[in-house]
Structures are given as C-alpha cells and as structure tokens.
Design an enzyme around this catalytic site. Sequence first.
Site, PDB file in Angstrom:
ATOM      1  N   HIS A 141      55.816  74.994  -7.517  1.00 49.85           N
ATOM      2  CA  HIS A 141      55.166  73.707  -7.292  1.00 49.85           C
ATOM      3  C   HIS A 141      53.861  73.892  -6.559  1.00 49.85           C
ATOM      4  CE1 HIS A 141      58.949  70.938  -7.705  1.00 49.85           C
ATOM      5  NE2 HIS A 141      58.510  71.385  -8.846  1.00 49.85           N
ATOM      6  N   ASP A 147      58.682  67.254  -2.607  1.00 54.85           N
ATOM      7  CA  ASP A 147      59.902  68.039  -2.730  1.00 54.85           C
ATOM      8  C   ASP A 147      60.848  67.943  -1.554  1.00 54.85           C
ATOM      9  OD1 ASP A 147      58.296  70.913  -4.317  1.00 54.85           O
ATOM     10  OD2 ASP A 147      58.870  68.936  -5.062  1.00 54.85           O
ATOM     11  N   SER A 157      58.726  70.839 -14.298  1.00 50.05           N
ATOM     12  CA  SER A 157      58.113  69.991 -13.281  1.00 50.05           C
ATOM     13  C   SER A 157      56.645  70.273 -13.036  1.00 50.05           C
ATOM     14  CB  SER A 157      58.885  70.128 -11.965  1.00 50.05           C
ATOM     15  OG  SER A 157      58.964  71.484 -11.603  1.00 50.05           O
TER      16      SER A 157
END
Lengths: 179, 222
Positions: free
Chosen positions: A94, A121, A55
């Site tokens: 992230h 998220d 991701s």
Amino acid sequence: MFQNELAWLRRQSVRGLLAQFLTVLTVLSTSLALYKGLSCVVDSESPVVVVLSGSMEPAFYRGDLLLLSMPSEKLKVGDIVVYNTVYGGTPIVHRILETHDDYEGNDQLILTKGDNNDSDDVVLYGGPSWLRRSQIVGKVQGYVPYVGYMTIVLNDYPKLKYALLGLIGVSVLFSGEDS
Amino acid sequence: MVLMNTLTSRLSAWSGLVLSVLLFLCSAVSFLTYPSPSTLKSLNPRANLTVTSVETILGRQRWSPNREEQEFVEVRFDLATDLTGGLAGQGGRALWTWNTKQVFLSLVASWDSVDPRARGKGGIRKNEAVLWDRIVQRREDARVLISQGNKYALREVGKRWAGIDSANFTLHWNVMPHVGMLAYGHEATTGAIPIPARARRVRQLPNGETVEEDEEVRRMPY
C-alpha cells in the site's frame, strides 16, 4: 510401458544417484545464495514480492512482480511499501498516507492506504493506530507486470504445485540417461 | 524417450533465450524512460498551488475505528497544473512517456511539532500527511484545475493542533511505468501557511466572568 526405464533405474549405482542429487542441491543452494545476497544488498528480507490483492489497482494487479529495497533515509509520504500484518497471511502493498518522524533515531509512525481502497489501513494494524518503520519489509522501487502470476496460480491450486514438483523430480532422475 | 530428451533440451534452451532477452529489454526500457534528473529535482514553474482557507475544528471521524474527539484542520485549496508535456517545448514538463502507466498526484501537508517524548529537550518531530490525491491514467487527463477541500483527515498525533504554527503544502507526483522503476518528484509548493487556533466560543457570565465553551463536536466526512 516403462520397461526400459525401470530396468535402467535398477542398473543405476548408488554413487551415480547421489552425484545427481548433489548437482540438484548445488543448483538449489546457488539460487538461494543469490536470493539472500540480493536481500543483503537491498536491505530487505523479501526483495521480490508478487502482488496478491487488488487494493492497488489500477497501478498493480494480482500477479505483478515488485522489486523492493529498504532505503536508509526516512520513508516519505507517497512511497509504496510492503508490510506484514499482525494477523499473518499475505504481505500488504500500500501507499504511505502519513508519516510522523521520531525526533531522533530512524523510527517513524506510518499510516498507509491502498489506492483502490476508500479508507486507510488502520483496521489491518490489529490495535495500534500506526505502523512503525520496523514493520515495513521494503519500499517498491521497480515493477514488472504479469511475471508473478505463476505464484498465484500455484498458491490457489496446491495440487498443481505438487504435480510440478513431482514432474521436476522425475525429470531430474532421468536426466542422466543416455539413450 | 529420445524425443522427450530433445524436446526438453530445446524447450530449456528456448526459454533461457527468451528470459535473457526479456530481462535485457525490461532493463533497457526502464533505463530509457526514467525521468531526467532535472524533472525529478525541479518544480514546475507553470504550476499554481494556493491555499484559500484553513480552519481548525473539533471533530470525530465517521468512518474510522478511531472515533476519538480530536482537532482536524480543514483546508481549501486551488490547484492548476498541466502535466501533459504538451508544452515541453515551451518550458513545460514531460512526465508522460510511452512507458507511463499512470501518474499519482498527492497534495501533502508538512509541519513540525514537538515530540512529547523529548521532554523539553527541543525534539522536533517532522510530520507529513496527504490531504488529497488523484490517479491520472491518461495523458489527456493530466490537466488539473480544481478548487476543493481535503479528501483525507489532517490530524495530529497528539490529537491537538495547539502549538503548531504553520504548515507547508506541496504537490507530489509519482510516475508508475508499465515496466521499470518508479519515479517521484514535486510539482509545486506553497510557503508556510499559518494554522489558526481552534475558535472557542466565549460566553459572559452574569457576574462578569468569561468562560470558554466547547463548540459541538463535528462529524467528519472521512
């Protein structure tokens, strides 16, 4: 086939084997002490993590190694952080999309998003709309590519993990042999 | 077994050497290609960031699990900057080195709001949110010349923007190396840009009173 080796094994004293075991234990505990020491220095419970998902591509790929630290000042937008979801499982790496700082104290409301994801998220937070600073394991400071791929291979094929451990055990057992 | 012993000892010696050399090389590379302190701390005098319009509207997010009605700020901005370092000799900036994998640009809005938990004690909460970002993978693509609106929602924790007078907009960059430490810096910033109150429609009743009407809730594209 292993006649010589088995005979040699039977000849070993208990004391010799225990001494060898102690050597192995020393090596293992020194490594653990170094890891925990690094944890203390950078103020993060997991100072070295392997990237497990795609991701954050094209920046981080699966198998890359990340070096983390927990900064004493506030986390900023754009920082790449690692956190654990309430669902357990793998830690998530992230980038911070939003921060809303507490007016006093060090806590912050944080929203993250993976570079390669279209949306943020929120679904991963398991209820709350924000992460808190206390849930962040650390901020990514450094990066080394490919090094962690062994971890991914071992996780995906657990039989390989047992085989490797077995191999190490056997080699340790026979390491004291003089022949 | 003798062969195994020499093989394993050779292997361990060789791998020990390789690992030490690699560790040294990685540290050296990281140290050599980290941006200079002046690059990290300064803005780019050749970058141009202007906010062309700001509007506060009532909306509902389409693609988020949070579907509550809340106020969103829609911003349109113009951005012109050159990060290629080609003008390094003429006062430009060199963000790209041979160790640069990609540069991540983000346009950040920052504003102060009153923390409701402060209960009138004057607690100011600092907020920052990204409204646009871009991944630049090649040095040639590092010329940015765009005029567009937000990519991401600009919303407030308290769901309303009333009481928030203005916000600053800054372009941040993040250099991600092939190996080494990540670097962060600022490229350009605007001053305080005022955030208008949400436009309310006022209708006049037959008896002379005016009443505010809520406009329809817009479905946001993010």
